[in-house]
Scaffold this motif. Sequence first.
Motif, PDB file in Angstrom:
ATOM      1  N   GLU A  12      -9.625  -3.402   3.507  1.00 21.57           N
ATOM      2  CA  GLU A  12      -8.883  -2.230   3.039  1.00 21.57           C
ATOM      3  C   GLU A  12      -8.791  -1.170   4.133  1.00 21.57           C
ATOM      4  N   ALA A  13      -9.940  -0.893   4.773  1.00 24.23           N
ATOM      5  CA  ALA A  13      -9.945   0.104   5.837  1.00 24.23           C
ATOM      6  C   ALA A  13      -9.095  -0.339   7.017  1.00 24.23           C
ATOM      7  N   SER A  14      -9.106  -1.638   7.309  1.00 21.42           N
ATOM      8  CA  SER A  14      -8.317  -2.165   8.419  1.00 21.42           C
ATOM      9  C   SER A  14      -6.825  -1.998   8.166  1.00 21.42           C
ATOM     10  N   THR A  15      -6.386  -2.295   6.934  1.00 20.51           N
ATOM     11  CA  THR A  15      -4.971  -2.123   6.580  1.00 20.51           C
ATOM     12  C   THR A  15      -4.548  -0.677   6.766  1.00 20.51           C
ATOM     13  N   ASP A  16      -5.387   0.266   6.312  1.00 13.01           N
ATOM     14  CA  ASP A  16      -5.078   1.690   6.458  1.00 13.01           C
ATOM     15  C   ASP A  16      -5.098   2.124   7.921  1.00 13.01           C
ATOM     16  N   PHE A  17      -6.102   1.636   8.670  1.00 13.93           N
ATOM     17  CA  PHE A  17      -6.290   2.048  10.062  1.00 13.93           C
ATOM     18  C   PHE A  17      -5.119   1.617  10.941  1.00 13.93           C
ATOM     19  N   TYR A  18      -4.607   0.416  10.696  1.00 15.43           N
ATOM     20  CA  TYR A  18      -3.522  -0.117  11.519  1.00 15.43           C
ATOM     21  C   TYR A  18      -2.136   0.174  10.937  1.00 15.43           C
ATOM     22  N   ASN A  19      -2.108   0.948   9.862  1.00 19.42           N
ATOM     23  CA  ASN A  19      -0.837   1.311   9.240  1.00 19.42           C
ATOM     24  C   ASN A  19      -0.259   2.527   9.968  1.00 19.42           C
ATOM     25  N   PRO A  20       0.834   2.377  10.699  1.00 19.65           N
ATOM     26  CA  PRO A  20       1.379   3.507  11.457  1.00 19.65           C
ATOM     27  C   PRO A  20       1.932   4.616  10.570  1.00 19.65           C
ATOM     28  N   LEU A  21       2.064   4.346   9.278  1.00 18.05           N
ATOM     29  CA  LEU A  21       2.656   5.315   8.359  1.00 18.05           C
ATOM     30  C   LEU A  21       1.611   6.156   7.637  1.00 18.05           C
ATOM     31  N   ASN A  22       0.350   5.728   7.700  1.00 13.69           N
ATOM     32  CA  ASN A  22      -0.694   6.419   6.947  1.00 13.69           C
ATOM     33  C   ASN A  22      -1.267   7.562   7.783  1.00 13.69           C
TER      34      ASN A  22
ATOM     35  N   GLY B 186       0.816  -1.207   0.000  1.00 14.46           N
ATOM     36  CA  GLY B 186       0.000   0.000   0.000  1.00 14.46           C
ATOM     37  C   GLY B 186       0.850   1.257   0.000  1.00 14.46           C
ATOM     38  N   GLU B 187       1.927   1.234   0.784  1.00 14.32           N
ATOM     39  CA  GLU B 187       2.832   2.383   0.818  1.00 14.32           C
ATOM     40  C   GLU B 187       3.548   2.557  -0.510  1.00 14.32           C
ATOM     41  N   ILE B 188       3.945   1.454  -1.137  1.00  5.20           N
ATOM     42  CA  ILE B 188       4.593   1.527  -2.447  1.00  5.20           C
ATOM     43  C   ILE B 188       3.643   2.139  -3.477  1.00  5.20           C
ATOM     44  N   THR B 189       2.399   1.698  -3.454  1.00  5.88           N
ATOM     45  CA  THR B 189       1.408   2.212  -4.405  1.00  5.88           C
ATOM     46  C   THR B 189       1.183   3.704  -4.215  1.00  5.88           C
ATOM     47  N   ARG B 190       1.095   4.136  -2.969  1.00 11.85           N
ATOM     48  CA  ARG B 190       0.876   5.562  -2.704  1.00 11.85           C
ATOM     49  C   ARG B 190       2.037   6.401  -3.226  1.00 11.85           C
ATOM     50  N   ARG B 191       3.249   5.936  -3.005  1.00 12.79           N
ATOM     51  CA  ARG B 191       4.417   6.682  -3.462  1.00 12.79           C
ATOM     52  C   ARG B 191       4.557   6.615  -4.979  1.00 12.79           C
ATOM     53  N   ASN B 192       4.241   5.471  -5.549  1.00 11.86           N
ATOM     54  CA  ASN B 192       4.277   5.322  -6.997  1.00 11.86           C
ATOM     55  C   ASN B 192       3.313   6.297  -7.665  1.00 11.86           C
TER      56      ASN B 192
ATOM     57  N   LEU C  65      11.728   3.329   7.902  1.00  9.01           N
ATOM     58  CA  LEU C  65      10.284   3.142   7.762  1.00  9.01           C
ATOM     59  C   LEU C  65       9.927   1.661   7.828  1.00  9.01           C
ATOM     60  N   VAL C  66      10.665   0.853   7.095  1.00 13.76           N
ATOM     61  CA  VAL C  66      10.397  -0.592   7.083  1.00 13.76           C
ATOM     62  C   VAL C  66      10.613  -1.186   8.466  1.00 13.76           C
ATOM     63  N   GLU C  67      11.692  -0.779   9.126  1.00 18.14           N
ATOM     64  CA  GLU C  67      11.974  -1.278  10.470  1.00 18.14           C
ATOM     65  C   GLU C  67      10.847  -0.890  11.428  1.00 18.14           C
ATOM     66  N   GLY C  68      10.320   0.324  11.257  1.00 20.73           N
ATOM     67  CA  GLY C  68       9.215   0.768  12.100  1.00 20.73           C
ATOM     68  C   GLY C  68       7.971  -0.084  11.929  1.00 20.73           C
ATOM     69  N   THR C  69       7.659  -0.459  10.680  1.00 20.70           N
ATOM     70  CA  THR C  69       6.480  -1.294  10.453  1.00 20.70           C
ATOM     71  C   THR C  69       6.671  -2.689  11.043  1.00 20.70           C
ATOM     72  N   LEU C  70       7.880  -3.217  10.948  1.00 23.70           N
ATOM     73  CA  LEU C  70       8.154  -4.540  11.510  1.00 23.70           C
ATOM     74  C   LEU C  70       7.987  -4.528  13.032  1.00 23.70           C
ATOM     75  N   ASN C  71       8.544  -3.516  13.669  1.00 20.74           N
ATOM     76  CA  ASN C  71       8.431  -3.419  15.121  1.00 20.74           C
ATOM     77  C   ASN C  71       6.987  -3.199  15.547  1.00 20.74           C
ATOM     78  N   HIS C  72       6.268  -2.400  14.748  1.00 21.75           N
ATOM     79  CA  HIS C  72       4.871  -2.111  15.063  1.00 21.75           C
ATOM     80  C   HIS C  72       4.010  -3.368  14.989  1.00 21.75           C
TER      81      HIS C  72
END
Length: 354
Positions: free
Chosen positions: A281-291, A208-214, A237-244
Amino acid sequence: MTDLLSDLASKPQRETSGSDAASRFDYQKNWAFCRMVRKHIADESYLIAFEYHDDVLFLSPADDPTSAEFFQVKTSSASKARTMASITTRPKEKASIVGKMFSNFDGICSSHDVRVVLVSNNAFEFADKELCAKDLDEKFRKKLLEKLKNEIPGFDEKRLEKLHFLVTGVSLEAMQSFLEGEAMALFCHKFGEDHGLNIRTWIRLIQGEITRRNNHPSDTIATQDELIEKKCIGKSLVEGTLNHIHAKTRKTVNVATISSHLTAAGWAMADLIRFEKKLPEASTDFYNPLNGEVKGIADKMRAIVFDESGLAIDLNNFLDECVEMAMKDDTVGNIYKHKDYLRALGALVYYDAI
């Protein structure tokens, strides 16, 4: 020496064909994802930009990049080897594939460590693995050099050292499975064999993050800060998502209970189906610490969960208010202004808040 990020941000975008075919884009982003995973396992420092001057751009180190690798990713469902002619031909006298790639050196080649890499899912007629152009068999090297000299004024053989070819050996159909295997290796490396974590959830988050940046328009990038924020994914950023994802235990939304309540409130079956389809889709966005965009919407929704007496308002009324609020809010991106998505996001906020 000038600053590489500043040079890239100020360099005009060349005209590209973009990622018109969904299968091509999926392969391109997933291949880059796999390469990123390998770099993360190796503890390398990196930044990756998507659809910026080329299909994929790898920069290193992340804090102050001094080297850049521009990747052009070509895919084919056929097993026939990719020919030299296919990458050097100039359709209607326009630039060839390799000619376009060398335009990435304009303005920055003399100051920085730069190379261009042509990636193919099937073999080239002159290479079946990673190979530098200077190491091609003489017949192919001479042909390539002749074509580039005719296309690029002043081109010399020394510049072939900057061009590389890479064969993935992974078919269009197998790339998603290949990515899951690479991600599994990363999770086992970081968390151990018995980690028990949902790897596919993390994959969807990063995709999802790749798509947004693309999809962010490259020609709007004016500064290196915008380049990093809008177009790049980096190691931190990647390390943050892994830890999260390791630290956070998600609450499981009881869809049956919510659907039962909404049915009683008069929702039609079609509305319920669309609502449930949007929940992942909403769940992925909601729990995404980067969004940060969705976090901002969710915070506004959370502020109206309870009435003045501190009691949670009725879920059905709450979802209506969420939709109305977001649709009128100019700070909410149009990509999120869809009733079913906002209802699904609102349900997650409501469940989390109470």
